[in-house]
Design an enzyme around this catalytic site. Structure first.
Site, mmCIF file in Angstrom:
data_model
loop_
_atom_site.group_PDB
_atom_site.id
_atom_site.type_symbol
_atom_site.label_atom_id
_atom_site.label_comp_id
_atom_site.label_asym_id
_atom_site.label_seq_id
_atom_site.Cartn_x
_atom_site.Cartn_y
_atom_site.Cartn_z
ATOM 1 C CE1 TYR A 111 32.051 -39.793 -11.388
ATOM 2 C CE2 TYR A 111 31.107 -40.904 -9.478
ATOM 3 C CZ TYR A 111 32.212 -40.499 -10.208
ATOM 4 O OH TYR A 111 33.468 -40.816 -9.761
ATOM 5 C CE1 TYR A 149 35.727 -38.611 -13.376
ATOM 6 C CE2 TYR A 149 36.116 -40.862 -12.629
ATOM 7 C CZ TYR A 149 35.751 -39.553 -12.367
ATOM 8 O OH TYR A 149 35.404 -39.188 -11.095
ATOM 9 C CE LYS A 174 40.900 -38.675 -10.776
ATOM 10 N NZ LYS A 174 39.938 -37.672 -11.239
#
Length: 341
Positions: free
Chosen positions: A263, A289, A48
């Site tokens: 998720y 992830y 990120k």
């Protein structure tokens, strides 16, 4: 484009020699490398930060003094936004929603949530069913009324501006590939809100390289939806960068094989992949992830998707604080401690 420097330079590429040794003949001659995007000093590191360089550059250009970020309770994006805001002297407010069917202190108070607080962010913990986007919009309006300029990032920060960070990363990878004299047959990433893969796909296309080398394993949406979102964002990035080239559905490769129940929901393959990387290399993958994406890479190798002699680059996107929020999925999982190729 406006940019705020948050990285210390290119992240290294390392061969996962002990993982290869553990897998032995099941690798069929494939070599695995990791690009260490988890090795960034700010906020615990992670992919990120590449994106936040451009997102916060855009915010600075707008004169913002406050950043409002939205995400799940254990959002890596929220954590790193809070850390970057602290570094840059900006106020930060995090709008965190319930996107994962988990509860209890392990999930609600540990991991990224603990770090959000340490970085000085104001946390808005939304109940299930509350629209986080609408809440963030209303909060930005409240701040404007008292004289602040609030920059509101979309869910997970995913936007064309955000994805430019990984278009730049494509150039970085290519430079390292040339320097190391290694041709990577594939670059493998997780696909959540599609920003990382979209940026890489746009970067590869802008460089005149085969965009289908960028492959992902979706951890959020069904594969078809992830492909469509990635194509849309990649083309928006190419437009932002002034390239006339575009990508289509055939240029984006996304697998849905590791999504599992959804998720943030653990899978046995993810647990095995995380344990393999940790026990053989001393490296940490996150459970949401990277763990699922690495499990997908291993599965693809096992079924012969890559040829003998192929070099595969796995991008370690960070997020290891999330492991503490999933401790119970690893502790006591004795049957997954050993990998049986």
């Amino acid at each position: 484009m406006p940019r705020r420097d948050l990285l210390e330079g290119p992240t290294p590429i390392q061969r996962l020699q002990r993982v290869e040794d553990a897998l032995g003949s099941s690798l069929n001659g494939v070599r695995i490398y990791a690009k260490r995007d988890d090795l960034m000093s700010l906020g615990g590191g992670g992919n990120k930060l590449r994106k936040l360089e451009f997102l916060l550059g855009d915010a600075a250009a707008a004169g913002a003094d406050t950043i409002i970020a939205t995400g799940g309770r254990q959002s890596n994006f929220a954590r790193l936004t809070a850390a970057a805001a602290a570094r840059l002297g900006l106020a930060c407010e995090l709008v965190l929603s319930r996107m994962v069917p988990r509860c209890g202190d392990e999930y609600d108070r540990n991991g990224n949530v603990l770090l959000d607080d340490l970085f000085g962010a104001r946390i808005h913990d939304l109940s299930s069913g509350v629209d986080s986007t609408r809440f963030a919009e209303e909060r930005a309006g409240e701040l404007r009324l008292v004289g602040h300029i609030a920059y509101r990032a979309t869910l997970g920060g995913s936007s064309p501006v955000w994805s430019v960070g990984y278009a730049a990363c494509a150039l970085e990878i290519q430079a390292q590939s040339n320097s190391l004299d290694i041709d990577f047959a594939a670059v493998v990433v997780p696909n959540g809100s599609s920003g990382t893969q979209a940026g890489l796909v746009a970067g590869y296309r802008a460089l005149g390289l085969d965009a289908t080398r960028v492959r992902s394993h979706t951890v959020l949406a069904p594969a078809a939806s992830a492909i469509a979102a990635t194509v849309e964002k990649a083309n928006a990035v190419l437009t932002l960068l002034g390239f006339g080239a575009s990508v289509g559905l055939d240029d984006v490769k996304v697998s849905g094989s590791q999504l599992g129940a959804g998720y943030g929901v653990s899978t046995p393959a993810m647990v095995k992949a995380v344990r393999l990387m940790a026990s053989q290399e001393g490296l940490l993958l996150d459970p949401v992830y990277g763990g699922k994406a690495f499990a997908g890479l291993l599965a693809d190798i096992s079924v012969g998707r890559y040829a003998a002699g192929d070099n595969i680059l796995f991008i370690m996107t960070g997020g290891s604080p999330g492991l503490y929020a999933y401790a119970s999925d690893f502790l006591g999982a004795d049957d997954t401690k050993a990998l049986n190729p």
